[in-house]
Design a protein around this motif. Structure first.
Motif, PDB file in Angstrom:
ATOM      1  N   MET A  68     -20.075 -15.493 -29.806  1.00  0.00           N
ATOM      2  CA  MET A  68     -20.598 -17.062 -29.951  1.00  0.00           C
ATOM      3  C   MET A  68     -21.977 -17.373 -29.948  1.00  0.00           C
ATOM      4  SD  MET A  68     -18.058 -18.800 -30.712  1.00  0.00           S
ATOM      5  CE  MET A  68     -16.112 -18.807 -30.664  1.00  0.00           C
ATOM      6  N   ARG A  69     -22.563 -18.034 -30.616  1.00  0.00           N
ATOM      7  CA  ARG A  69     -23.832 -18.627 -30.501  1.00  0.00           C
ATOM      8  C   ARG A  69     -24.169 -20.048 -30.508  1.00  0.00           C
ATOM      9  NH1 ARG A  69     -23.640 -13.872 -29.431  1.00  0.00           N
ATOM     10  NH2 ARG A  69     -24.898 -12.137 -29.997  1.00  0.00           N
ATOM     11  N   ALA A  70     -25.217 -20.544 -29.868  1.00  0.00           N
ATOM     12  CA  ALA A  70     -25.353 -22.093 -30.341  1.00  0.00           C
ATOM     13  C   ALA A  70     -26.348 -22.016 -31.624  1.00  0.00           C
ATOM     14  CB  ALA A  70     -26.046 -22.732 -29.092  1.00  0.00           C
ATOM     15  N   GLY A  71     -26.054 -22.865 -32.468  1.00  0.00           N
ATOM     16  CA  GLY A  71     -27.103 -22.974 -33.636  1.00  0.00           C
ATOM     17  C   GLY A  71     -27.401 -24.313 -34.115  1.00  0.00           C
ATOM     18  N   PHE A  72     -28.010 -24.626 -35.149  1.00  0.00           N
ATOM     19  CA  PHE A  72     -28.022 -25.870 -35.653  1.00  0.00           C
ATOM     20  C   PHE A  72     -27.712 -25.797 -37.518  1.00  0.00           C
ATOM     21  CE2 PHE A  72     -30.893 -26.673 -31.948  1.00  0.00           C
ATOM     22  CZ  PHE A  72     -30.235 -28.045 -31.680  1.00  0.00           C
ATOM     23  N   VAL A  73     -27.170 -26.771 -37.851  1.00  0.00           N
ATOM     24  CA  VAL A  73     -26.712 -26.582 -39.206  1.00  0.00           C
ATOM     25  C   VAL A  73     -28.267 -26.985 -39.635  1.00  0.00           C
ATOM     26  CG1 VAL A  73     -25.588 -27.566 -41.121  1.00  0.00           C
ATOM     27  CG2 VAL A  73     -24.472 -26.908 -39.097  1.00  0.00           C
ATOM     28  N   VAL A  74     -28.980 -26.256 -40.480  1.00  0.00           N
ATOM     29  CA  VAL A  74     -30.430 -26.564 -41.137  1.00  0.00           C
ATOM     30  C   VAL A  74     -30.286 -26.864 -42.679  1.00  0.00           C
ATOM     31  CG1 VAL A  74     -31.391 -25.525 -39.478  1.00  0.00           C
ATOM     32  CG2 VAL A  74     -30.917 -24.279 -41.316  1.00  0.00           C
ATOM     33  N   ARG A  75     -29.196 -26.639 -43.372  1.00  0.00           N
ATOM     34  CA  ARG A  75     -29.023 -26.848 -44.858  1.00  0.00           C
ATOM     35  C   ARG A  75     -27.573 -26.866 -45.160  1.00  0.00           C
ATOM     36  NH1 ARG A  75     -32.689 -25.449 -49.461  1.00  0.00           N
ATOM     37  NH2 ARG A  75     -31.383 -25.429 -51.148  1.00  0.00           N
ATOM     38  N   LEU A  76     -27.173 -27.818 -46.246  1.00  0.00           N
ATOM     39  CA  LEU A  76     -25.837 -27.919 -46.709  1.00  0.00           C
ATOM     40  C   LEU A  76     -25.998 -27.749 -48.270  1.00  0.00           C
ATOM     41  CD1 LEU A  76     -23.795 -30.542 -44.673  1.00  0.00           C
ATOM     42  CD2 LEU A  76     -23.478 -28.241 -44.752  1.00  0.00           C
ATOM     43  N   ASP A  77     -25.671 -26.569 -48.738  1.00  0.00           N
ATOM     44  CA  ASP A  77     -25.575 -26.534 -50.275  1.00  0.00           C
ATOM     45  C   ASP A  77     -24.027 -26.939 -50.829  1.00  0.00           C
ATOM     46  OD1 ASP A  77     -28.256 -25.347 -51.172  1.00  0.00           O
ATOM     47  OD2 ASP A  77     -27.778 -24.325 -49.313  1.00  0.00           O
ATOM     48  N   ARG A  78     -23.765 -28.195 -51.485  1.00  0.00           N
ATOM     49  CA  ARG A  78     -22.599 -28.395 -52.005  1.00  0.00           C
ATOM     50  C   ARG A  78     -21.357 -28.304 -50.673  1.00  0.00           C
ATOM     51  NH1 ARG A  78     -23.105 -29.385 -57.141  1.00  0.00           N
ATOM     52  NH2 ARG A  78     -24.867 -28.101 -58.151  1.00  0.00           N
ATOM     53  N   GLY A  79     -21.893 -28.540 -49.333  1.00  0.00           N
ATOM     54  CA  GLY A  79     -20.819 -28.407 -48.401  1.00  0.00           C
ATOM     55  C   GLY A  79     -20.956 -27.120 -47.762  1.00  0.00           C
ATOM     56  N   PHE A  80     -21.488 -26.046 -48.068  1.00  0.00           N
ATOM     57  CA  PHE A  80     -21.634 -24.768 -47.415  1.00  0.00           C
ATOM     58  C   PHE A  80     -22.878 -24.664 -46.491  1.00  0.00           C
ATOM     59  CE2 PHE A  80     -19.422 -24.111 -51.340  1.00  0.00           C
ATOM     60  CZ  PHE A  80     -18.492 -23.493 -50.872  1.00  0.00           C
ATOM     61  N   PRO A  81     -22.634 -24.605 -45.069  1.00  0.00           N
ATOM     62  CA  PRO A  81     -23.688 -24.621 -44.346  1.00  0.00           C
ATOM     63  C   PRO A  81     -24.541 -23.372 -43.991  1.00  0.00           C
ATOM     64  CG  PRO A  81     -21.565 -25.130 -43.268  1.00  0.00           C
ATOM     65  CD  PRO A  81     -21.372 -24.360 -44.492  1.00  0.00           C
ATOM     66  N   LEU A  82     -25.827 -23.423 -43.753  1.00  0.00           N
ATOM     67  CA  LEU A  82     -26.796 -22.477 -43.567  1.00  0.00           C
ATOM     68  C   LEU A  82     -27.089 -22.836 -41.912  1.00  0.00           C
ATOM     69  CD1 LEU A  82     -28.725 -20.122 -44.476  1.00  0.00           C
ATOM     70  CD2 LEU A  82     -30.343 -21.907 -44.388  1.00  0.00           C
ATOM     71  N   VAL A  83     -26.955 -21.813 -41.115  1.00  0.00           N
ATOM     72  CA  VAL A  83     -27.190 -22.263 -39.596  1.00  0.00           C
ATOM     73  C   VAL A  83     -28.152 -21.322 -39.071  1.00  0.00           C
ATOM     74  CG1 VAL A  83     -25.947 -21.975 -37.258  1.00  0.00           C
ATOM     75  CG2 VAL A  83     -24.533 -22.651 -39.372  1.00  0.00           C
ATOM     76  N   ALA A  84     -29.067 -22.066 -38.162  1.00  0.00           N
ATOM     77  CA  ALA A  84     -30.142 -21.334 -37.524  1.00  0.00           C
ATOM     78  C   ALA A  84     -29.814 -21.116 -36.024  1.00  0.00           C
ATOM     79  CB  ALA A  84     -31.385 -22.085 -37.496  1.00  0.00           C
ATOM     80  N   THR A  85     -29.642 -19.927 -35.759  1.00  0.00           N
ATOM     81  CA  THR A  85     -29.405 -19.628 -34.019  1.00  0.00           C
ATOM     82  C   THR A  85     -30.737 -18.848 -33.467  1.00  0.00           C
ATOM     83  OG1 THR A  85     -28.493 -17.503 -34.700  1.00  0.00           O
ATOM     84  CG2 THR A  85     -27.035 -19.182 -34.530  1.00  0.00           C
ATOM     85  N   GLU A  86     -30.773 -18.637 -32.505  1.00  0.00           N
ATOM     86  CA  GLU A  86     -31.891 -18.132 -31.678  1.00  0.00           C
ATOM     87  C   GLU A  86     -32.300 -16.696 -32.413  1.00  0.00           C
ATOM     88  OE1 GLU A  86     -34.003 -17.747 -27.244  1.00  0.00           O
ATOM     89  OE2 GLU A  86     -31.831 -18.282 -27.653  1.00  0.00           O
ATOM     90  N   GLY A  87     -33.377 -16.728 -33.110  1.00  0.00           N
ATOM     91  CA  GLY A  87     -33.411 -15.293 -33.807  1.00  0.00           C
ATOM     92  C   GLY A  87     -32.650 -14.876 -34.946  1.00  0.00           C
ATOM     93  N   ASP A  88     -32.088 -15.810 -35.685  1.00  0.00           N
ATOM     94  CA  ASP A  88     -31.358 -15.478 -36.914  1.00  0.00           C
ATOM     95  C   ASP A  88     -31.031 -16.902 -37.636  1.00  0.00           C
ATOM     96  OD1 ASP A  88     -30.374 -13.873 -38.704  1.00  0.00           O
ATOM     97  OD2 ASP A  88     -28.914 -13.149 -37.701  1.00  0.00           O
ATOM     98  N   VAL A  89     -30.903 -16.487 -38.877  1.00  0.00           N
ATOM     99  CA  VAL A  89     -30.451 -17.737 -39.964  1.00  0.00           C
ATOM    100  C   VAL A  89     -29.578 -17.079 -40.850  1.00  0.00           C
ATOM    101  CG1 VAL A  89     -31.088 -19.226 -41.770  1.00  0.00           C
ATOM    102  CG2 VAL A  89     -32.798 -18.887 -39.778  1.00  0.00           C
ATOM    103  N   PHE A  90     -28.234 -17.877 -41.078  1.00  0.00           N
ATOM    104  CA  PHE A  90     -27.195 -17.181 -41.890  1.00  0.00           C
ATOM    105  C   PHE A  90     -26.118 -18.267 -42.432  1.00  0.00           C
ATOM    106  CE2 PHE A  90     -26.153 -16.592 -37.099  1.00  0.00           C
ATOM    107  CZ  PHE A  90     -25.012 -17.173 -37.212  1.00  0.00           C
TER     108      PHE A  90
END
Length: 378
Positions: free
Chosen positions: A62-84
């Motif tokens: 598990m990681r804490a993260g923020f949803v930084v983008r939604l492309d047609r409902g598909f999330p992009l998540v930023a966690t400490e040290g990574d974006v996926f």
């Protein structure tokens, strides 16, 4: 007749086909994406995350993260040290798509996301408590709302200036929504170069009389490079703002000016009505150089007010206070005797602009409440 299991399989197949046909931009092609450290995780979110970890399976993933983008409902998540990229856990899929839409991850949400070793994608397991939630009514009933952005500190109400007087109705509506979700509103007037000095001064006067002394008003011209730094000052480090405005209001042009390069597509407006087409198709967050984060969502044609009575009172506190002193509880402040609102207006304590917008929005909310529930009395 198809059996229940067959119906579920069919629905799952349609969802899989839809996911396969959506082409998402590569992460490497996305510039200005906020890092985890650019956003603020508050104490309530930290506590909820730790509580979730205590009972979660595979807590080490598990990681804490923020949803930084939604492309047609598909999330992009930023966690400490990574974006996926991430997908929703099965628990979200089981929710009623209409009734529980507000529980789905929105841009700006702080989430608990699981990412197994060796996997490119993660799975959002939990949406952590929202500090603020900017929502609009989706239709059908008072309980169905769409979350446009979460954990926003400031709403930048963007309105383009043109040949005619600046319209106040949409601005007042946005002000009510911003107050209702607990954010700080600010007004950004774009395309100021289209107005003469005298016309701009008149527009600014009308806007300031509407929004009140505690709301910041900034006139900008991205073409002339004016007012951009004043807007940047509204979004300090680790603060999050959301741009709210119609298509063609100049939101993407303003963001490009704040970023210092052409990161977002812009479009021309139609000459016949001075309105634009959607150029923002995803809900995105961008990190400002030396500043905070701004969330941009597609331009909204309509902002219906349903169940926003609290926001109306917060946006127009002096009108709401006077209304409590009216002789009749259901006073419309138009013709009834003993109306304290009209008395305050005649005494110069309530401006023409604020009274006109308050009355129009209050009547709209009364009408929507009656339409949704004929037994309600407002």
């Amino acid at each position: 007749m198809a059996k229940r299991g067959q119906r579920r399989t069919s629905a799952r197949s349609r969802r899989d086909v839809r996911q396969q046909t959506v082409t998402l931009p590569s992460i490497d092609s996305l510039g200005d994406v906020p890092a985890f450290a650019d956003l603020r995780m508050d104490d309530a979110q930290r506590a909820a995350y730790q509580e979730f970890l205590a009972t979660a399976d595979n807590a080490e993933e598990m990681r804490a993260g923020f949803v930084v983008r939604l492309d047609r409902g598909f999330p992009l998540v930023a966690t400490e040290g990574d974006v996926f990229r991430a997908e929703h856990a099965v628990a979200f899929a089981k929710q009623d798509a209409e009734r529980d839409a507000c529980l789905l991850p929105a841009v700006g949400d702080c989430v608990a996301v699981r990412r197994a070793p060796g996997h490119d994608m993660g799975v959002i397991e939990r949406v952590l408590p929202r500090r603020t939630s900017f929502e609009r009514w989706r239709g059908r009933s008072r309980g169905e709302r769409q979350v446009l952005a979460a954990n926003v500190d400031t709403i930048l109400i963007v309105q383009a200036l043109g040949a005619d007087e600046v319209p106040l109705g949409r601005m007042a509506r946005s002000l009510v929504l911003a107050r209702d979700c607990g954010t700080e509103p600010a007004v950004v007037l774009t395309k100021a170069d289209r107005r003469s000095g005298e016309e701009l001064a008149r527009d600014l006067g009308r806007v300031r009389r509407l929004v009140g002394e505690d709301v910041r008003v900034v006139a900008t011209s991205s073409a002339a490079g004016e007012g951009v730094e004043e807007v940047r000052a509204l979004v300090g480090p680790r603060r999050c703002a959301m741009i709210l405005g119609e298509s063609g209001a100049g939101k993407s042009t303003l963001l490009n000016a704040l970023l210092g390069h052409e990161a977002l597509a812009t479009g021309a407006v139609r000459e016949r009505d001075d309105r634009g087409r959607h150029t923002t198709v995803a809900r995105v967050m961008v990190s400002l150089p030396g500043g905070g984060v701004i969330a941009d969502v597609p331009g909204l044609r309509s902002l219906p007010l349903v169940g926003h009575e609290r926001g109306l009172a917060l946006a127009f506190p002096e009108v709401a206070a006077a209304a409590a002193e009216c002789r009749f509880r259901d006073c419309t402040h138009e013709h009834e005797p003993g109306c304290a609102v009209r008395a305050r207006h005649e005494a110069g304590e309530i401006s023409d602009e604020r009274l006109a917008c308050y009355l129009a929005l209050a009547e709209e909310m009364r009408a929507s409440a009656r339409a949704l529930d004929p037994d309600v009395t407002i």
